[in-house]
Scaffold this motif. Structure first.
Motif, short mmCIF file in Angstrom:
data_model
loop_
_atom_site.label_atom_id
_atom_site.label_comp_id
_atom_site.label_asym_id
_atom_site.label_seq_id
_atom_site.Cartn_x
_atom_site.Cartn_y
_atom_site.Cartn_z
N CYS A 46 33.24 50.42 34.03
CA CYS A 46 32.45 51.04 35.08
C CYS A 46 33.28 51.02 36.36
N THR A 47 32.91 51.82 37.33
CA THR A 47 33.56 51.80 38.63
C THR A 47 32.49 51.67 39.71
N LEU A 78 43.39 38.32 27.40
CA LEU A 78 43.36 38.17 28.85
C LEU A 78 43.16 39.55 29.47
N ILE A 79 42.22 39.63 30.43
CA ILE A 79 41.98 40.87 31.16
C ILE A 79 42.26 40.60 32.63
N THR A 80 43.08 41.47 33.24
CA THR A 80 43.40 41.32 34.66
C THR A 80 43.12 42.63 35.39
N ASN A 81 42.90 42.50 36.69
CA ASN A 81 42.63 43.64 37.57
C ASN A 81 43.87 43.88 38.44
N LEU A 82 44.56 45.03 38.21
CA LEU A 82 45.79 45.31 38.94
C LEU A 82 45.56 45.54 40.42
N GLU A 83 44.35 45.81 40.81
CA GLU A 83 44.06 46.16 42.20
C GLU A 83 43.95 44.94 43.11
N ARG A 84 43.80 43.75 42.51
CA ARG A 84 43.59 42.55 43.31
C ARG A 84 44.54 41.45 42.85
N ASP A 85 44.92 40.57 43.78
CA ASP A 85 45.84 39.47 43.49
C ASP A 85 45.08 38.20 43.12
N SER A 86 45.66 37.42 42.24
CA SER A 86 45.12 36.11 41.87
C SER A 86 45.16 35.17 43.07
N GLY A 117 28.23 38.94 40.56
CA GLY A 117 29.04 39.67 39.61
C GLY A 117 30.45 39.87 40.13
N TYR A 118 31.35 40.27 39.23
CA TYR A 118 32.73 40.55 39.61
C TYR A 118 32.85 42.01 40.01
N PRO A 119 33.39 42.30 41.21
CA PRO A 119 33.41 43.69 41.70
C PRO A 119 34.57 44.50 41.14
N LEU A 120 34.27 45.73 40.74
CA LEU A 120 35.28 46.70 40.36
C LEU A 120 35.09 47.94 41.23
N SER A 121 36.16 48.35 41.91
CA SER A 121 36.08 49.51 42.79
C SER A 121 36.19 50.80 41.98
N ASP A 122 36.14 51.92 42.67
CA ASP A 122 36.26 53.21 41.97
C ASP A 122 37.72 53.55 41.66
N THR A 123 38.67 52.69 42.06
CA THR A 123 40.09 52.91 41.73
C THR A 123 40.68 51.77 40.90
N ALA A 124 39.84 50.86 40.40
CA ALA A 124 40.33 49.70 39.64
C ALA A 124 41.01 50.12 38.35
N GLN A 125 42.05 49.38 37.98
CA GLN A 125 42.73 49.54 36.69
C GLN A 125 42.88 48.16 36.06
N LEU A 126 42.52 48.07 34.77
CA LEU A 126 42.56 46.80 34.06
C LEU A 126 43.73 46.77 33.08
N ARG A 162 26.00 39.28 45.17
CA ARG A 162 27.22 38.82 45.81
C ARG A 162 28.40 38.89 44.85
N HIS A 163 29.61 38.94 45.42
CA HIS A 163 30.84 39.03 44.64
C HIS A 163 31.35 37.64 44.28
N VAL A 164 31.82 37.47 43.04
CA VAL A 164 32.49 36.24 42.66
C VAL A 164 34.00 36.42 42.74
N THR A 165 34.70 35.31 42.97
CA THR A 165 36.15 35.27 42.96
C THR A 165 36.61 34.43 41.78
N PRO A 166 37.40 34.98 40.85
CA PRO A 166 37.92 34.17 39.74
C PRO A 166 39.04 33.25 40.21
N VAL A 167 39.02 32.01 39.74
CA VAL A 167 40.06 31.03 40.06
C VAL A 167 40.66 30.53 38.74
#
Length: 300
Positions: A46-47, A78-86, A117-126, A162-167
């Motif tokens: 989803c976006t 493992l699933i990662t989001n290229l749009e955001r940094d760890s 929930g974990y946010p995904l923008s309309d430009t996210a790539q996994l 609210r948005h969660v941050t994965p650690v």
């Protein structure tokens, strides 16, 4: 893609999809111990949305569940989001989910009791890194990764979501990659312990909602540590469904709070007397000891 009945947040236009990825052709065990890692980049499920739950499964192409008892093993996904940094490894993309053959759910919203929930923008790539193992000696097999995604639209934020941050916490501790593997010293003892070094020093405060943990065969338990104390203990389970392999991991619903300046890490215990390790090239294969915490950061 299968459309499933959402379990949570029906009043907020929630959706639930089972999406299949692959097939992946896994070599026979005579070829590099039957292990192969597959990499792919995909659009998200989803976006402009918030992911409230994720669970990964493995299937044969006919839809039958694949497991060690059917000679296919979900070594690691493992699933990662290229749009955001760890936050723990800023040079790497943000990990949003990780699991092995335990196939534990990331129950981010705590069964719908927390608007998170974990946010995904309309430009996210996994990106997906999927390591599979085939225990058939002479025949390759096809496998399909099946992921159960549940989510709400980002407009739900107006209702208090609210948005969660994965650690990401890892016994490797070196930020080489989020699918890192730690060698077992040779000659190895029957009981081996590993600790994350260096620990992660938190730069923000927040509430830990959910903790996923992952070990490999031979693993007994993994502990998330805050300073010198344990805040989450995940015990490995071995059963018939896993064909003698690790088949379950405990997760933690809440682990207190993270405070800026605290040092967090993980410790993993392996006991090769009780549970046989995976082998590669006649030696004990590298092990893993990771936890992924979903944190509600203060002020977000």
């Amino acid at each position: 893609m299968d459309v499933l009945q959402p379990r949570f947040f029906a009043d907020f236009q929630s959706q639930r999809l089972k999406i299949k990825y692959g097939p992946f052709n896994v070599p026979p065990s005579a070829d590099d111990s039957g292990m192969k890692t597959f990499y792919l980049q995909n659009d998200p499920p989803c976006t402009d949305c918030l992911i409230t739950s994720i669970q990964v499964g493995l299937e044969h192409p006919d839809g039958k569940q694949a497991n060690a008892t059917t000679n296919l093993f979900l070594h690691h996904a493992l699933i990662t989001n290229l749009e955001r940094d760890s936050v723990t490894c800023p040079m790497l993309p943000e990990p949003i989910f990780s699991s092995g053959n335990e196939r534990t759910e990331a129950n981010i919203c705590l069964d719908g009791t927390r608007k998170a929930g974990y946010p995904l923008s309309d430009t996210a790539q996994l990106t997906f890194a999927v390591k599979l193992m085939n225990t058939l000696a002479s025949a390759a097999q096809d496998a399909v990764l099946a992921i159960d995604w549940e989510f709400v639209p980002s407009s739900a934020a107006a209702a208090g979501f609210r948005h969660v941050t994965p650690v990401w916490l890892d016994i490797d501790g070196m930020c080489r990659r989020h699918e890192s593997e730690t060698p077992v010293p040779e000659p190895h003892a029957e009981r081996v312990g590993f600790a994350m070094d260096p620990a992660w020093t938190a730069e923000f405060g927040g509430e830990v909602l959910w903790v996923l943990s992952h070990l490999r065969d031979g693993g007994e338990e993994l502990r998330v540590m805050r300073g010198g104390g344990t805040v989450c203990r995940s015990v490995a389970g071995y059963g018939e469904e896993g064909g003698g392999h690790l088949a379950g991991m405990g997760s933690c619903k809440g682990a207190g709070r993270v405070e800026a300046g605290e040092r967090w890490g993980v410790q993993a215990d392996y006991d090769f007397r009780k549970h046989a390790p995976m082998m590669k090239g006649g030696k004990v294969a590298p092990v893993m000891g990771v936890s992924l915490m979903y944190v509600l950061r203060d002020g977000q």
